[in-house]
Design a protein around this motif. Structure first.
Motif, PDB file in Angstrom:
ATOM      1  N   ASN A  19      64.431  -2.506 -39.337  1.00 52.99           N
ATOM      2  CA  ASN A  19      63.148  -1.825 -39.451  1.00 52.99           C
ATOM      3  C   ASN A  19      63.302  -0.535 -40.244  1.00 52.99           C
ATOM      4  O   ASN A  19      64.265   0.200 -40.057  1.00 52.99           O
ATOM      5  N   SER A  20      62.347  -0.260 -41.126  1.00 53.48           N
ATOM      6  CA  SER A  20      62.319   1.030 -41.809  1.00 53.48           C
ATOM      7  C   SER A  20      61.521   1.981 -40.947  1.00 53.48           C
ATOM      8  O   SER A  20      60.442   1.640 -40.467  1.00 53.48           O
ATOM      9  N   ARG A  21      62.024   3.160 -40.744  1.00 52.30           N
ATOM     10  CA  ARG A  21      61.364   4.114 -39.863  1.00 52.30           C
ATOM     11  C   ARG A  21      60.092   4.639 -40.522  1.00 52.30           C
ATOM     12  O   ARG A  21      60.023   4.823 -41.734  1.00 52.30           O
ATOM     13  N   PRO A  22      59.081   4.946 -39.723  1.00 50.99           N
ATOM     14  CA  PRO A  22      57.841   5.483 -40.285  1.00 50.99           C
ATOM     15  C   PRO A  22      58.009   6.919 -40.731  1.00 50.99           C
ATOM     16  O   PRO A  22      58.846   7.677 -40.215  1.00 50.99           O
ATOM     17  N   ASN A  23      57.224   7.306 -41.723  1.00 46.68           N
ATOM     18  CA  ASN A  23      57.142   8.705 -42.124  1.00 46.68           C
ATOM     19  C   ASN A  23      56.351   9.472 -41.066  1.00 46.68           C
ATOM     20  O   ASN A  23      55.602   8.884 -40.281  1.00 46.68           O
ATOM     21  N   VAL A  24      56.494  10.796 -41.069  1.00 48.39           N
ATOM     22  CA  VAL A  24      55.772  11.643 -40.124  1.00 48.39           C
ATOM     23  C   VAL A  24      55.144  12.812 -40.871  1.00 48.39           C
ATOM     24  O   VAL A  24      55.837  13.542 -41.590  1.00 48.39           O
ATOM     25  N   LEU A  25      53.848  12.984 -40.713  1.00 48.13           N
ATOM     26  CA  LEU A  25      53.119  14.126 -41.263  1.00 48.13           C
ATOM     27  C   LEU A  25      52.470  14.859 -40.095  1.00 48.13           C
ATOM     28  O   LEU A  25      51.605  14.309 -39.415  1.00 48.13           O
ATOM     29  N   PHE A  26      52.912  16.081 -39.863  1.00 49.14           N
ATOM     30  CA  PHE A  26      52.371  16.902 -38.774  1.00 49.14           C
ATOM     31  C   PHE A  26      51.525  18.008 -39.398  1.00 49.14           C
ATOM     32  O   PHE A  26      52.050  18.860 -40.110  1.00 49.14           O
ATOM     33  N   ILE A  27      50.219  17.986 -39.136  1.00 52.15           N
ATOM     34  CA  ILE A  27      49.294  18.966 -39.707  1.00 52.15           C
ATOM     35  C   ILE A  27      48.853  19.925 -38.610  1.00 52.15           C
ATOM     36  O   ILE A  27      48.241  19.509 -37.616  1.00 52.15           O
ATOM     37  N   LEU A  28      49.160  21.204 -38.799  1.00 51.52           N
ATOM     38  CA  LEU A  28      48.817  22.226 -37.819  1.00 51.52           C
ATOM     39  C   LEU A  28      47.828  23.204 -38.443  1.00 51.52           C
ATOM     40  O   LEU A  28      48.113  23.823 -39.473  1.00 51.52           O
ATOM     41  N   ILE A  29      46.666  23.339 -37.815  1.00 47.82           N
ATOM     42  CA  ILE A  29      45.620  24.236 -38.296  1.00 47.82           C
ATOM     43  C   ILE A  29      45.628  25.501 -37.456  1.00 47.82           C
ATOM     44  O   ILE A  29      45.739  25.449 -36.229  1.00 47.82           O
ATOM     45  N   THR A 368      59.095   7.096 -33.216  1.00 40.60           N
ATOM     46  CA  THR A 368      59.963   6.750 -34.348  1.00 40.60           C
ATOM     47  C   THR A 368      61.266   6.104 -33.915  1.00 40.60           C
ATOM     48  O   THR A 368      62.169   5.908 -34.732  1.00 40.60           O
ATOM     49  N   ASP A 369      61.369   5.787 -32.617  1.00 41.91           N
ATOM     50  CA  ASP A 369      62.538   5.102 -32.070  1.00 41.91           C
ATOM     51  C   ASP A 369      63.822   5.911 -32.277  1.00 41.91           C
ATOM     52  O   ASP A 369      64.884   5.359 -32.576  1.00 41.91           O
ATOM     53  N   LEU A 370      63.725   7.210 -32.085  1.00 44.60           N
ATOM     54  CA  LEU A 370      64.899   8.080 -32.174  1.00 44.60           C
ATOM     55  C   LEU A 370      65.383   8.429 -30.770  1.00 44.60           C
ATOM     56  O   LEU A 370      64.620   8.346 -29.801  1.00 44.60           O
ATOM     57  N   PRO A 371      66.639   8.806 -30.620  1.00 45.46           N
ATOM     58  CA  PRO A 371      67.179   9.099 -29.285  1.00 45.46           C
ATOM     59  C   PRO A 371      66.419  10.221 -28.587  1.00 45.46           C
ATOM     60  O   PRO A 371      66.030  11.212 -29.216  1.00 45.46           O
ATOM     61  N   ALA A 372      66.207  10.065 -27.292  1.00 44.60           N
ATOM     62  CA  ALA A 372      65.566  11.110 -26.493  1.00 44.60           C
ATOM     63  C   ALA A 372      66.479  12.323 -26.388  1.00 44.60           C
ATOM     64  O   ALA A 372      67.699  12.204 -26.476  1.00 44.60           O
ATOM     65  N   ARG A 373      65.871  13.495 -26.182  1.00 44.42           N
ATOM     66  CA  ARG A 373      66.630  14.747 -26.030  1.00 44.42           C
ATOM     67  C   ARG A 373      66.068  15.533 -24.836  1.00 44.42           C
ATOM     68  O   ARG A 373      65.560  16.639 -24.990  1.00 44.42           O
TER      69      ARG A 373
END
Length: 479
Positions: A19-29, A368-373
């Motif tokens: 699987n290719s991981r999804p991109n992430v766009l975080f928009i903060l106003i 994004t299926d990354l390890p928990a922290r």
């Protein structure tokens, strides 16, 4: 060394899964009030692009910021920790003084933030993505400590940065409040939100082999408020049609030392918001044109409520919610939230469950299926079950803003458990208890009618603050 080791492992795991991981766009106003958008009830502002996204994505109607102020919330987003824990409880560097009504003496004292910026030992959201092989970038307002002390975004997990606003020194029109270095090629008439969007479009559409994570922090809707002339003219005409108000445009409140606005009618504010909305439309359209939209997670939210009262002018209103920025009343800590998660959420999905900005860290890792922290985001909780249509009890929410503020607020902490919210006001030395289900405007204090509930919630709040080492305002001698 840790980052070098973590990156290949994460990439290998992704390749093995196919699987290719999804991109992430975080928009903060910045200073994004609950009713700054049409879909939440504004009848004066016009936000067609965000309204469309709210109908196409999943929207959350109970998104809370962990602070009614910018720097604490921004630090919480990147760390997954409550401001009471990470120590940034005030805008940085803050003002170490008390504000109040004319002739009023302060009753308590709490110094500016325990911490002067985001700590070096935090593994930020940016570092988590960077270590997983993402191409990371931070654009816009930082305001999590002086760059000379914190190192800025590139010292906290971001491969590149653009137009980094150290604190609040910026303006929409060139030269951006004497800060032309944000965009060295800018010229007279250029608009900051336009340029920030341009450079963000260039980043997200750039051809690359790895997924991207962009943290895009707009300076809008922070003061100084300035509209483009064509938008201002449009809203001046609209404002002229509003009913005349001889009085009642602002209200006096015993828990605010300044009156706050009750009606949205400022053409300058409406015009700046319209320009921001148009830019968000451009940005999402660019992802579609580049064929990236269906593989990009997008989060759009704010850092605190709108500024309904200020030291100079009252730019907006959060009505029907009480007060605004710097207050732990609903107007200061509720903000819009909408999320695009392709193949997981459906257009028009809506949730009324509680969300905190601290929750974005664990949620994005899970999405994004990354390890928990869990050792990092001690106060954040993943809300992916809600994104997938499942019921979820987030548990209690806590706020800690122990400072007098020029916008009108007094030092306070708060807790929400279920539908009930308790505010402890240090200056007044009392508790306010509200049933938000029946009284979202927080007009009826139930502390005397429900003394046992008030005592229990107050003890739970104070126990939490003690457990995380929060700085508590101390009574002044003779107060």
């Amino acid at each position: 060394m840790m980052a070098l080791l973590a990156c290949p492992l994460a990439i290998t795991a992704s390749e093995e899964s196919g699987n290719s991981r999804p991109n992430v766009l975080f928009i903060l106003i910045d200073d994004f009030g609950w009713t700054d958008v049409d879909y939440n009830g504004s009848s004066f502002y016009e936000t067609p692009h965000m309204d469309a996204l709210a109908s196409q994505w999943m929207r959350f109607d109970n998104c809370y910021t962990p602070s009614p102020m910018c720097s604490p919330t921004r630090t919480s987003i990147l760390t997954g920790k409550n401001p009471a824990r990470h120590g940034v409880t005030q805008w940085l560097p803050g003002v170490d003084r008390a504000f109040g009504r004319e002739g009023e003496d302060p009753h308590v004292y709490c110094a500016t933030s325990q911490s002067t910026g985001i700590a070096e030992n935090e593994t930020t959201l940016g570092e988590a993505f960077q270590q997983a092989g993402y191409k990371t970038a931070f654009h816009g307002k930082w305001h999590m400590g002086k760059l000379a002390e914190t190192g800025g975004p590139m010292n906290h997990g971001y491969d590149s940065e653009k137009a980094i606003i150290q604190e609040n020194r910026c303006a929409q029109f060139f030269p951006f409040r004497d800060q032309p270095q944000y965009f060295p090629d800018a010229k007279e008439g250029d608009y900051f939100s336009d340029l920030l969007t341009d450079t963000s479009i260039e980043f997200v559409t750039r051809k690359r082999d790895q997924p991207f994570y962009l943290h895009l922090a707009y300076f809008s809707m922070h003061a100084p408020i300035k509209s483009k002339p064509e938008w201002k003219e449009h809203f001046e005409a609209k404002a002229a049609k509003l009913p005349m108000l001889e009085e009642g445009w602002e209200t006096e409140d015993p828990y605010s030392h300044k009156p706050y606005k009750l009606r949205q009618d400022d053409p300058e504010y409406a015009g700046q918001l319209a320009a921001l909305d148009a830019n968000i439309g451009r940005l999402t359209a660019s992802l579609k044109e580049a064929g990236l939209y269906d593989n990009t997670i997008i989060i759009l939210t704010g850092d605190n409520g709108g500024r309904s009262c200020a030291m100079q002018g009252n730019p907006t209103s959060n009505a029907p919610y009480r007060t605004g920025k710097t207050f732990v009343f609903e107007g200061g800590i509720k903000t819009p939230l909408m999320i695009h998660w392709p193949e997981h959420t459906e257009a028009g999905d809506q949730s009324s469950s509680l969300i905190s900005s601290m929750d974005f860290y664990p949620t994005l890792l899970e999405m994004t299926d990354l390890p928990a922290r869990p050792e990092q985001y001690l106060d954040g909780k993943s809300f992916t079950p809600q994104l997938q249509g499942q019921a979820q009890d987030r548990g209690p929410l806590y706020w800690h803003f122990p400072h007098y503020q020029g916008e009108g607020s007094y030092p306070a902490s708060a807790i929400r458990v279920g539908d009930y919210k308790l505010i402890h006001n240090y200056h007044h030395g009392d508790n306010l208890l509200y049933d938000l289900k029946s009284d979202p405007a927080e007009a009826h204090n139930l502390a005397k009618a429900m003394p046992e509930r008030a005592r229990k919630m107050h003890r739970q709040l104070m126990d939490y603050l003690a457990a995380v080492g929060a700085a508590i305002p101390q009574p002044l001698p003779g107060a």
